[in-house]
Design a protein around this motif. Structure first.
Motif, mmCIF file in Angstrom:
data_model
loop_
_atom_site.group_PDB
_atom_site.id
_atom_site.type_symbol
_atom_site.label_atom_id
_atom_site.label_comp_id
_atom_site.label_asym_id
_atom_site.label_seq_id
_atom_site.Cartn_x
_atom_site.Cartn_y
_atom_site.Cartn_z
ATOM 1 N N PRO A 172 0.820 -1.222 0.000
ATOM 2 C CA PRO A 172 0.000 0.000 0.000
ATOM 3 C C PRO A 172 0.852 1.269 0.000
ATOM 4 O O PRO A 172 0.747 2.125 0.884
ATOM 5 C CB PRO A 172 -0.823 -0.143 1.280
ATOM 6 C CG PRO A 172 0.079 -0.913 2.206
ATOM 7 C CD PRO A 172 0.815 -1.884 1.316
ATOM 8 N N VAL A 173 1.711 1.384 -1.001
ATOM 9 C CA VAL A 173 2.597 2.541 -1.160
ATOM 10 C C VAL A 173 2.490 2.991 -2.612
ATOM 11 O O VAL A 173 2.720 2.189 -3.526
ATOM 12 C CB VAL A 173 4.060 2.192 -0.826
ATOM 13 C CG1 VAL A 173 4.934 3.437 -0.910
ATOM 14 C CG2 VAL A 173 4.171 1.548 0.551
ATOM 15 N N HIS A 174 2.157 4.261 -2.822
ATOM 16 C CA HIS A 174 1.917 4.740 -4.185
ATOM 17 C C HIS A 174 2.498 6.141 -4.366
ATOM 18 O O HIS A 174 2.463 6.952 -3.440
ATOM 19 C CB HIS A 174 0.411 4.768 -4.484
ATOM 20 C CG HIS A 174 -0.267 3.459 -4.237
ATOM 21 N ND1 HIS A 174 -0.235 2.425 -5.152
ATOM 22 C CD2 HIS A 174 -0.971 3.003 -3.164
ATOM 23 C CE1 HIS A 174 -0.900 1.391 -4.654
ATOM 24 N NE2 HIS A 174 -1.350 1.717 -3.462
ATOM 25 N N LEU A 175 2.998 6.409 -5.561
ATOM 26 C CA LEU A 175 3.470 7.738 -5.908
ATOM 27 C C LEU A 175 2.605 8.267 -7.041
ATOM 28 O O LEU A 175 2.485 7.626 -8.087
ATOM 29 C CB LEU A 175 4.945 7.699 -6.327
ATOM 30 C CG LEU A 175 5.659 9.056 -6.423
ATOM 31 C CD1 LEU A 175 7.177 8.868 -6.278
ATOM 32 C CD2 LEU A 175 5.374 9.788 -7.735
ATOM 33 N N LEU A 176 2.025 9.427 -6.827
ATOM 34 C CA LEU A 176 1.200 10.074 -7.840
ATOM 35 C C LEU A 176 2.014 11.198 -8.476
ATOM 36 O O LEU A 176 2.568 12.036 -7.768
ATOM 37 C CB LEU A 176 -0.073 10.650 -7.220
ATOM 38 C CG LEU A 176 -0.885 9.712 -6.319
ATOM 39 C CD1 LEU A 176 -2.151 10.413 -5.850
ATOM 40 C CD2 LEU A 176 -1.207 8.420 -7.047
ATOM 41 N N PRO A 177 2.085 11.242 -9.816
ATOM 42 C CA PRO A 177 2.925 12.235 -10.487
ATOM 43 C C PRO A 177 2.239 13.591 -10.598
ATOM 44 O O PRO A 177 2.030 14.129 -11.686
ATOM 45 C CB PRO A 177 3.149 11.604 -11.863
ATOM 46 C CG PRO A 177 1.875 10.839 -12.121
ATOM 47 C CD PRO A 177 1.465 10.299 -10.779
ATOM 48 N N VAL A 178 1.875 14.156 -9.459
ATOM 49 C CA VAL A 178 1.147 15.425 -9.438
ATOM 50 C C VAL A 178 1.725 16.335 -8.358
ATOM 51 O O VAL A 178 2.377 15.874 -7.418
ATOM 52 C CB VAL A 178 -0.362 15.213 -9.162
ATOM 53 C CG1 VAL A 178 -0.991 14.351 -10.242
ATOM 54 C CG2 VAL A 178 -0.592 14.595 -7.782
ATOM 55 N N GLY A 179 1.457 17.632 -8.492
ATOM 56 C CA GLY A 179 1.788 18.585 -7.450
ATOM 57 C C GLY A 179 0.639 18.718 -6.476
ATOM 58 O O GLY A 179 -0.454 18.179 -6.691
ATOM 59 N N VAL A 180 0.863 19.466 -5.404
ATOM 60 C CA VAL A 180 -0.154 19.588 -4.363
ATOM 61 C C VAL A 180 -1.408 20.280 -4.894
ATOM 62 O O VAL A 180 -2.506 20.120 -4.348
ATOM 63 C CB VAL A 180 0.427 20.332 -3.139
ATOM 64 C CG1 VAL A 180 0.671 21.804 -3.459
ATOM 65 C CG2 VAL A 180 -0.449 20.144 -1.910
ATOM 66 N N GLU A 181 -1.275 21.041 -5.997
ATOM 67 C CA GLU A 181 -2.434 21.723 -6.568
ATOM 68 C C GLU A 181 -3.466 20.737 -7.120
ATOM 69 O O GLU A 181 -4.622 21.112 -7.352
ATOM 70 C CB GLU A 181 -2.008 22.706 -7.663
ATOM 71 C CG GLU A 181 -1.361 22.081 -8.879
ATOM 72 C CD GLU A 181 0.138 21.861 -8.729
ATOM 73 O OE1 GLU A 181 0.778 21.512 -9.744
ATOM 74 O OE2 GLU A 181 0.659 22.030 -7.599
ATOM 75 N N TYR A 182 -3.074 19.485 -7.350
ATOM 76 C CA TYR A 182 -4.008 18.462 -7.809
ATOM 77 C C TYR A 182 -4.775 17.829 -6.653
ATOM 78 O O TYR A 182 -5.709 17.058 -6.881
ATOM 79 C CB TYR A 182 -3.259 17.349 -8.561
ATOM 80 C CG TYR A 182 -2.927 17.668 -9.998
ATOM 81 C CD1 TYR A 182 -3.683 17.157 -11.047
ATOM 82 C CD2 TYR A 182 -1.850 18.487 -10.310
ATOM 83 C CE1 TYR A 182 -3.367 17.442 -12.361
ATOM 84 C CE2 TYR A 182 -1.533 18.781 -11.623
ATOM 85 C CZ TYR A 182 -2.293 18.257 -12.652
ATOM 86 O OH TYR A 182 -1.983 18.544 -13.960
ATOM 87 N N MET A 183 -4.391 18.130 -5.429
ATOM 88 C CA MET A 183 -5.060 17.552 -4.269
ATOM 89 C C MET A 183 -6.372 18.287 -4.000
ATOM 90 O O MET A 183 -6.540 19.446 -4.393
ATOM 91 C CB MET A 183 -4.148 17.638 -3.046
ATOM 92 C CG MET A 183 -2.849 16.854 -3.172
ATOM 93 S SD MET A 183 -3.125 15.073 -3.345
ATOM 94 C CE MET A 183 -3.798 14.686 -1.727
ATOM 95 N N PRO A 184 -7.324 17.627 -3.321
ATOM 96 C CA PRO A 184 -8.572 18.304 -2.975
ATOM 97 C C PRO A 184 -8.311 19.567 -2.161
ATOM 98 O O PRO A 184 -7.316 19.649 -1.428
ATOM 99 C CB PRO A 184 -9.318 17.257 -2.147
ATOM 100 C CG PRO A 184 -8.736 15.942 -2.556
ATOM 101 C CD PRO A 184 -7.297 16.220 -2.869
#
Length: 324
Positions: A172-184
């Motif tokens: 259960p370890v994942h890396l999302l290729p996004v910046g914090v601006e993509y977070m809710p």
């Protein structure tokens, strides 16, 4: 394309399940941006990784997968040949079947400094903002976190992470290729238990907005672990470089540790405390075989080890912990 089915399955089993549809849409948009990048080339490279079955794992005391006896010297040499083009490897170190990936940063030293001061991660939902290649995500997993999600927009860091995950297996370890601006904008009561932001704040033009956003990603009572460059001074001291800092162009605000505590308090955090102050040494950040570009030694004044080449105070980092 990176297969994210495991990510969405892991989310579905937690209170973060509400985020699934929005996240899927955000990642689709993000991968569209990769059309002209090197992602496809790196994905092809990953298909060439030798199939080696690890006999042991260690994510608690290090990030080590397998041991020397799990593969031949030829396979280990091929592994190095395939992983080296993902240079520069900045966060680490990693050990794969006896292959030591000696990264620019001794990120394990930072982990050793902060771990005694944070809430135990057992069964917690954890977010690592600006995670790089995910080294600390693996250490968070080793500390017992139920789910770890790291975010960083770099394609190269994503592929470094995927190379480690290829041998780590389903975890259960994942890396999302996004910046914090993509977070809710606000996760409310369904937010993360712990949010890490390490080495990010000084790159933000609006540090208070960054802190406020991190707070909205935490559940009430959740913990923030904030690590950033600081300077000496009282709660009103903030240094804004007029140009570069240690040759970095995008450094904006360097508060004192007391000022940083004050910012967090003004943003509504409680029990705010600085748990570590550390002057970055040339042993902790340096050029290696896996990161041959200029490193800290090239950015410091050769005649004064306490100053950068621009004459600014040398890099000191603070770790501040607080509750939402």
């Amino acid at each position: 394309m990176i297969n994210l089915d495991e990510l969405f399955q892991d989310l579905a089993s937690t209170r973060l399940h509400f985020w699934t549809n929005d996240l899927r849409s955000a990642l689709e948009r993000r991968f569209e941006d990769y059309t002209h990048g090197e992602l496809n080339e790196w994905l092809e490279l990953q298909q060439e990784l030798p199939e080696i079955t690890p006999s042991k794992f260690d994510f608690n005391g290090s990030v080590s997968i397998g041991q020397v006896s799990d593969c031949s010297d030829v396979e280990r040499s091929l592994l190095k040949k395939l992983l080296m083009p993902l240079h520069p490897w900045r966060k680490g170190p990693f050990n794969l079947f006896g292959l030591n990936i000696d990264t620019e940063w001794r990120s394990d030293w930072k982990w050793d400094r902060l771990k005694p001061h944070i809430s135990p991660l057992e069964n917690r939902l954890v977010l690592d903002v600006g995670c790089g290649n995910g080294y600390h995500c693996w250490r968070m997993h080793g500390a017992g976190a139920r789910l770890v999600i790291g975010i960083d927009p770099s394609q190269k860091f994503l592929m470094q992470f995927q190379s480690i995950k290829h041998y780590a297996g389903q975890r259960p370890v994942h890396l999302l290729p996004v910046g914090v601006e993509y977070m809710p904008e606000d996760m409310g009561k369904q937010g993360f238990d712990t949010v890490f932001s390490m080495g990010v704040l000084y790159h933000r033009k609006s540090p208070i907005e960054h802190i406020q956003h991190l707070k909205r990603l935490l559940r009430p009572g959740g913990e923030i672990v904030l690590e950033t460059l600081v300077v000496d001074g009282d709660k009103d001291t903030v240094f804004v470089p007029s140009g570069r800092y240690a040759q970095m162009r995008n450094v904006w605000f360097l508060p004192s540790a007391l000022a940083l505590e004050h910012w967090l308090t003004r943003c509504g955090f409680k029990n705010v405390r600085t748990v570590d102050l550390n002057r970055t040494s040339l042993d902790e950040q340096r050029a290696t075989e896996w990161m041959t570009f200029h490193s800290l030694a090239d950015y410091m004044d050769p005649n004064d080890p306490l100053k950068t080449v621009e004459g600014h105070p040398g890099p000191t980092r603070a770790i501040v912990v607080a509750e939402a």
